[in-house]
Motif scaffolding. Structure first.
Motif, short mmCIF file in Angstrom:
data_model
loop_
_atom_site.label_atom_id
_atom_site.label_comp_id
_atom_site.label_asym_id
_atom_site.label_seq_id
_atom_site.Cartn_x
_atom_site.Cartn_y
_atom_site.Cartn_z
N LEU A 1 0.82 -1.20 0.00
CA LEU A 1 0.00 0.00 0.00
C LEU A 1 0.86 1.25 0.00
O LEU A 1 0.56 2.24 -0.69
CB LEU A 1 -0.91 -0.02 1.23
CG LEU A 1 -1.99 1.06 1.33
CD1 LEU A 1 -2.86 1.06 0.09
CD2 LEU A 1 -2.83 0.83 2.57
N LEU A 2 1.95 1.23 0.77
CA LEU A 2 2.86 2.37 0.83
C LEU A 2 3.45 2.68 -0.54
O LEU A 2 3.43 3.83 -1.00
CB LEU A 2 3.98 2.08 1.84
CG LEU A 2 5.19 3.01 1.84
CD1 LEU A 2 4.78 4.40 2.29
CD2 LEU A 2 6.29 2.46 2.75
N VAL A 3 3.97 1.66 -1.21
CA VAL A 3 4.58 1.86 -2.52
C VAL A 3 3.55 2.33 -3.54
O VAL A 3 3.81 3.23 -4.35
CB VAL A 3 5.26 0.57 -3.00
CG1 VAL A 3 5.74 0.70 -4.44
CG2 VAL A 3 6.45 0.23 -2.10
N PHE A 4 2.35 1.75 -3.48
CA PHE A 4 1.32 2.11 -4.47
C PHE A 4 0.87 3.56 -4.30
O PHE A 4 0.69 4.28 -5.30
CB PHE A 4 0.13 1.16 -4.37
CG PHE A 4 -0.96 1.46 -5.35
CD1 PHE A 4 -0.83 1.10 -6.68
CD2 PHE A 4 -2.11 2.12 -4.95
CE1 PHE A 4 -1.83 1.39 -7.60
CE2 PHE A 4 -3.12 2.41 -5.86
CZ PHE A 4 -2.98 2.04 -7.18
N THR A 5 0.65 3.99 -3.07
CA THR A 5 0.14 5.34 -2.85
C THR A 5 1.16 6.40 -3.25
O THR A 5 0.78 7.51 -3.67
CB THR A 5 -0.27 5.54 -1.39
OG1 THR A 5 0.84 5.19 -0.53
CG2 THR A 5 -1.47 4.69 -1.03
N VAL A 6 2.43 6.11 -3.12
CA VAL A 6 3.46 7.10 -3.43
C VAL A 6 3.86 7.05 -4.91
O VAL A 6 4.06 8.09 -5.54
CB VAL A 6 4.70 6.91 -2.53
CG1 VAL A 6 5.82 7.87 -2.93
CG2 VAL A 6 4.32 7.14 -1.07
N THR A 7 3.97 5.86 -5.49
CA THR A 7 4.52 5.72 -6.83
C THR A 7 3.54 5.20 -7.86
O THR A 7 3.89 5.16 -9.06
CB THR A 7 5.74 4.78 -6.81
OG1 THR A 7 5.30 3.46 -6.44
CG2 THR A 7 6.78 5.26 -5.81
#
Length: 345
Positions: A28-34
Motif C-alpha cells: 500500500l505504501l509503494v502504491f500510494t506514493v509511486t
C-alpha cells in the motif's frame, strides 16, 4: 474441533496475519506514493530468509555480488544522465559511498566467520545485503518510466518479479531452507504454548506497524511522502523529489519484506519461488483496505491469516482457493460503490 485446536489455529493465523499485514502495508505504501503495485515484494521476503540461511550455514552469499553489480549500473546511469544534462562526467561522494559500501559487504561475506556470528549480527548483515536492492530496483526499472500509465508500471513490475525469481534460483538453488529460531523459550497461556518465534513475529510486527504510523503521522519525511502520494507535481514544486520519494518507499518495502523473511524463516521452509504466494496474500489484505486505508489493510491481512489457518483444518486442499476468493466480494463492493464514468477519447 475443540478449544485447544481452535486456539492453536488462531495462534498460527495471527502469526501469519501479522506477516501479511506488514506486506500489505508495504504494498500500500509503494502504491500510494509511486502508483506501482509492487509484485516483487515477496521476493524481498524469500531473499531475506534464504540469505539468512546461507549466512547461518557459513557460506558466502553471491547476493553481495548482485548488489555490487546493480550499484555499479546505477552509478553509471547517473553519470551518463549528468553528462547528457551538460554537467560533465563527474562521480560525486554519494556514488563513491554506495560503491564502497557494496565492496565492504562483499569483503565481509567472504572473510567474516558467518556461522559463528550472533543471530542479531547475522540478521543485520542480511538486512544490509537485501534492503539496498529496493532503491536500486526503483532507479533501474521504474524511475525512467515514472510518468507512465499504471498498466505499464504493472507490466514492468511483473517482469521484475519474474526476473527476481530466476535470479533467486541462480543465487540460492532449488532447495528450501530454514533458519535457527531466535530463542527456544516459550510462553504457556492455558492449554496453548506460544513458542518464542511467534512472540518475536508478533512483537516486531506490532513495533513496525506503530513506527510506520508515527513516521507518516508525525515526521516531516513521512508527510513529504504523503504529499508525493497526493500530488506528485505539486510535491515537486514544493521542493520534494519524487525520485527520492520512490527510492525511499522501495527501501522501506525492501526492509519490511526482508525483516518478514527473517522472522518467518525459522517457522516455515521457504524456497526461491515462495515469495509470490506470500505477497499475494498481503495483496489481498491491501485490496480489502481499498489500496487506500492502512488500518483496514492491516485488519484485512489479519483476517486472511485467520481464514487460512482455519481453512487448513476444515479443507486443507482448498485453503489457497478460499483465501484468494476473499478478494471477490470486496472488489464487487468497491465496484458498486464507484461512480467513475469512462470518458470518450
Amino acid at each position: 474441533m475443540n478449544l485447544q485446536i481452535a486456539l492453536l489455529l488462531g495462534q498460527d493465523g495471527v502469526t501469519n496475519g501479522a506477516i501479511y499485514a506488514l506486506l500489505a502495508l508495504s504494498i500500500l505504501l509503494v502504491f500510494t506514493v509511486t502508483r506501482i503495485l509492487l509484485i516483487p515484494q515477496g521476493e524481498f521476503v524469500t531473499y531475506g530468509a534464504l540469505t539468512m540461511a546461507t549466512i547461518q550455514a557459513g557460506e558466502p552469499t553471491p547476493l553481495a555480488w548482485l548488489l555490487l553489480a546493480l550499484t555499479v549500473t546505477e552509478c553509471a546511469l547517473d553519470v551518463l544522465a549528468r553528462y547528457r544534462a551538460g554537467r560533465g562526467l563527474r562521480v560525486d561522494r554519494g556514488m563513491l559511498g554506495k560503491l564502497a559500501w557494496c565492496a565492504a559487504l562483499v569483503i565481509s561475506v567472504y572473510h567474516l566467520p558467518l556461522a559463528s556470528l550472533p543471530v542479531a549480527a547475522q540478521a543485520l548483515l542480511t538486512l544490509c545485503l537485501v534492503v539496498p536492492l529496493g532503491p536500486r530496483l526503483y532507479r533501474l526499472f521504474f524511475q525512467p518510466i515514472a510518468g507512465a500509465t499504471p498498466l505499464v508500471l504493472l507490466i514492468v513490475s511483473i517482469a521484475v518479479h519474474v526476473a527476481m525469481v530466476g535470479v533467486g534460483l541462480l543465487l540460492f538453488g532449488p532447495e528450501g531452507a530454514r533458519t535457527t529460531p531466535f530463542s527456544q523459550a516459550g510462553l504457556e497461556l492455558g492449554p496453548v504454548t506460544l513458542n518464542s518465534q511467534t512472540l518475536w513475529v508478533l512483537a516486531l510486527s506490532l513495533v513496525l506497524i506503530i513506527a510506520l504510523f508515527l513516521f507518516f503521522g508525525r515526521s516531516l519525511y513521512g508527510k513529504a511522502l504523503q504529499a508525493t502520494a497526493v500530488n506528485r507535481n505539486g510535491a515537486r514544486l514544493m521542493g520534494i523529489s519524487p525520485e527520492l520519494a520512490g527510492k525511499a518507499t522501495f527501501a522501506m518495502a525492501a526492509f519490511i519484506g526482508c525483516l518478514s523473511g527473517i522472522l518467518i524463516a525459522p517457522i516455515t521452509t521457504l524456497y526461491f519461488d515462495s515469495g509470490f504466494i506470500i505477497s499475494l496474500k498481503g495483496f489481498v489484505g491491501a485490496i480489502i483496505g481499498g489500496l487506500v486505508s492502512y488500518p483496514l489493510a492491516a485488519l484485512g491481512a489479519l483476517a486472511v491469516g485467520l481464514v487460512e489457518a482455519f481453512s487448513m483444518f476444515w479443507a486443507s486442499n482448498y485453503k489457497e482457493v478460499i483465501v484468494f476468493t476473499l478478494i471477490i466480494p470486496f472488489l464487487l463492493w468497491r465496484s458498486l460503490r464507484s461512480h467513475h464514468v469512462e470518458e470518450d477519447a
